[in-house]
Write a protein that holds these residues in place. Structure first.
Motif, PDB file in Angstrom:
ATOM      1  N   TYR A 187      -3.929  -6.258   9.178  1.00 44.57           N
ATOM      2  CA  TYR A 187      -3.595  -7.070   8.017  1.00 44.57           C
ATOM      3  C   TYR A 187      -3.838  -8.552   8.276  1.00 44.57           C
ATOM      4  O   TYR A 187      -3.876  -9.006   9.412  1.00 44.57           O
ATOM      5  N   ASP A 245       0.858  -1.188   0.000  1.00 37.81           N
ATOM      6  CA  ASP A 245       0.000   0.000   0.000  1.00 37.81           C
ATOM      7  C   ASP A 245       0.891   1.233   0.000  1.00 37.81           C
ATOM      8  O   ASP A 245       2.042   1.175   0.426  1.00 37.81           O
ATOM      9  N   ARG A 293      -6.642   0.125   5.964  1.00 44.90           N
ATOM     10  CA  ARG A 293      -5.884   1.288   6.401  1.00 44.90           C
ATOM     11  C   ARG A 293      -6.822   2.364   6.924  1.00 44.90           C
ATOM     12  O   ARG A 293      -7.824   2.684   6.301  1.00 44.90           O
ATOM     13  N   VAL A 352      -5.073  -5.782   3.541  1.00 44.08           N
ATOM     14  CA  VAL A 352      -4.876  -4.751   4.551  1.00 44.08           C
ATOM     15  C   VAL A 352      -6.070  -3.823   4.593  1.00 44.08           C
ATOM     16  O   VAL A 352      -6.751  -3.609   3.596  1.00 44.08           O
ATOM     17  N   TYR A 391      -2.775   0.116  10.288  1.00 42.07           N
ATOM     18  CA  TYR A 391      -3.151  -0.995   9.426  1.00 42.07           C
ATOM     19  C   TYR A 391      -3.574  -2.199  10.266  1.00 42.07           C
ATOM     20  O   TYR A 391      -2.997  -2.463  11.320  1.00 42.07           O
TER      21      TYR A 391
END
Length: 94
Positions: A18, A4, A89, A87, A16
């Motif tokens: 993940y 990213d 964000r 992910v 994040y």
């Protein structure tokens, strides 16, 4: 591999969550965790926490940097197995 990236002029930091799946392992292996990222326009720093993995070791390592005005989240796998990384964000503006 860059996972990213976001403009350093727009965002100062990001959080994040993940999830990584290693479908090349038998049985499949999984890893989840969270990470905080911050930059100063030139350098980026990160801190991982809450990391859990189902195998005997993590599936890879994360790194961050600033390149061409973007803060990048990067991942280096520990094996050449097929992996999927997802992910989410949450970023905070400058």
């Amino acid at each position: 591999t860059t996972i990213d990236e976001w403009a350093t002029a727009t965002y100062r930091s990001a959080k994040y969550e993940y999830s990584i799946t290693n479908t090349g392992a038998s049985p499949d292996e999984y890893q989840v965790g969270e990470m905080m990222v911050v930059h100063d326009g030139t350098n980026a720093k990160h801190n991982s926490y809450g990391v859990i993995f189902t195998g005997s070791s993590p599936l890879g390592t994360f790194s961050t940097d600033v390149s061409s005005g973007n803060c990048r989240l990067r991942f280096t796998p520990t094996s050449s197995d097929a992996m999927t990384i997802k992910v989410a964000r949450k970023a905070i503006k400058v």
